[in-house]
Design an enzyme around this catalytic site. Structure first.
Site, PDB file in Angstrom:
ATOM      1  CB  SER A  62      82.943  35.058  18.131  1.00 39.94           C
ATOM      2  OG  SER A  62      83.193  33.573  17.984  1.00 39.94           O
ATOM      3  CB  ILE A  79      71.501  35.086  17.643  1.00 46.77           C
ATOM      4  CG1 ILE A  79      72.716  35.693  16.970  1.00 46.77           C
ATOM      5  CG2 ILE A  79      71.885  33.307  17.830  1.00 46.77           C
ATOM      6  CD1 ILE A  79      73.974  35.622  17.577  1.00 46.77           C
ATOM      7  N   GLY A  80      69.798  37.330  15.994  1.00 48.13           N
ATOM      8  CA  GLY A  80      69.461  38.752  15.853  1.00 48.13           C
ATOM      9  C   GLY A  80      68.024  38.803  15.821  1.00 48.13           C
ATOM     10  CB  ALA A  83      67.182  42.060  13.983  1.00 44.96           C
ATOM     11  CG  ASN A  84      67.295  39.306   8.199  1.00 43.52           C
ATOM     12  OD1 ASN A  84      68.517  40.173   8.326  1.00 43.52           O
ATOM     13  ND2 ASN A  84      67.552  38.403   7.131  1.00 43.52           N
ATOM     14  CE1 TYR A 104      82.810  35.919  12.523  1.00 43.04           C
ATOM     15  CE2 TYR A 104      84.007  34.332  13.775  1.00 43.04           C
ATOM     16  CZ  TYR A 104      82.483  35.256  13.396  1.00 43.04           C
ATOM     17  OH  TYR A 104      81.585  35.223  14.137  1.00 43.04           O
TER      18      TYR A 104
END
Length: 302
Positions: A157, A35-36, A31-32, A184
């Site tokens: 995703s 989108i987080g 979250a730094n 991924y």
């Protein structure tokens, strides 16, 4: 209950407007930035008690400060969490002091351009995106189930559509030949399958789980190990969602009522979207869960 229509251009602030999350404990991984960060900021802006769970504690502390500058009443804090090291995941779960957890947003991601491994020797992309989050969720499950109407949101995703089948022979293994997009896609498919299996296993205990697609090529640093990904994001950014828009679907699923309307679903642009047949296959999800339990077994005694 708030009923509003949202779409691909909606942003997290628009979605959160009018809600009150006072007293709700929330964790957002990774979250730094990106989108987080926007997810954590939007939820804190409406009263949520938000923990930014990040690998880089200095960056997380700076993110908390930015949130407080925008929202002086925000209740935000930073904790160290390295999803590529299961010892760090276990330590985080031990140190998270709240008795209840209303919302766990498994947002952090990684896409290694070449073969890289986690501290425990797993292929890094699957290790960070799935295995680390699996252990984190299981260790925090008692706190989740102790909360009223808890939710787990898996940030997946559209890449979960490729490959068409989950390749268990390859999954999580640090072997050549390595293909970054294949890994991924496997990791993002794991995210959708995990949300579905969480709903099946814990739904009757009050938990709601779902997965989301934030938007194509949202500006982020998840591809920090890859110059190619960073260049592609920069070139595409004028034509894609910004981070605040990218966070909208996560915030939508965090707040939407009734919870039954999002349970076990996959969402994009703040609307339910179609999953692949593989992503909806309960046998595949159960097999993945069993394998994941084997991978993290020695770390479960937190």
């Amino acid at each position: 209950m708030i009923h509003r229509k949202f779409n691909a251009r909606s942003n997290a602030d628009e979605v959160a407007k009018g809600y009150d999350l006072s007293g709700k404990n929330i964790i957002v991984t990774g979250a730094n930035t990106g989108i987080g960060y926007e997810t954590a900021r939007a939820l804190a802006s409406v009263g949520g008690i938000v923990t930014l769970a990040c690998r880089n504690t200095e960056a997380a502390a700076q993110a908390c400060q930015r949130i407080r500058e925008q929202h002086p009443a925000a209740n935000v804090s930073a904790m160290q969490l390295d999803l590529s090291d299961l010892n760090s995941v276990r330590q985080f779960a031990k140190e998270y002091a709240e008795d209840t957890l209303s919302l766990l947003i498994n947002n952090a991601g990684s896409s290694a351009p070449s073969l890289m491994t986690t501290a425990q020797g797993f292929e890094r992309t699957v290790g960070v995106c799935h295995i680390g989050h699996f252990l984190l969720t299981e260790l925090l499950m008692p706190k989740l189930l102790a909360a009223e109407s808890p939710r787990v949101i898996m940030v997946s995703s559209e890449s979960h559509r490729y490959p068409a089948r989950l390749n268990f022979a390859y999954l999580g293994k640090a072997t050549e030949p390595y293909k970054s997009m294949r890994s991924y896609g496997q990791a993002k498919l794991c995210n959708v399958l995990m949300a579905d299996e969480l709903q099946r296993r814990y739904g009757d205990q009050g938990l709601t789980a779902c997965s989301i697609h934030p938007g194509s090529l949202v500006t982020t640093d998840f591809g920090r190990e890859s110059r190619l990904f960073r260049a592609a994001f920069w070139l595409a950014s004028p034509f894609t969602k910004n981070p605040n828009q990218g966070a909208a679907t996560t915030v939508y699923c965090a707040l939407h009522e009734p919870a039954s309307e999002i349970a076990g679903g996959y969402f994009s642009h703040c609307q339910r979207a179609r999953q692949t047949a593989e992503a909806k296959n309960p046998k595949v999800a159960a097999k993945l869960w069993s394998l994941s339990e084997q991978w993290v077994a020695e770390y479960m005694g937190a």
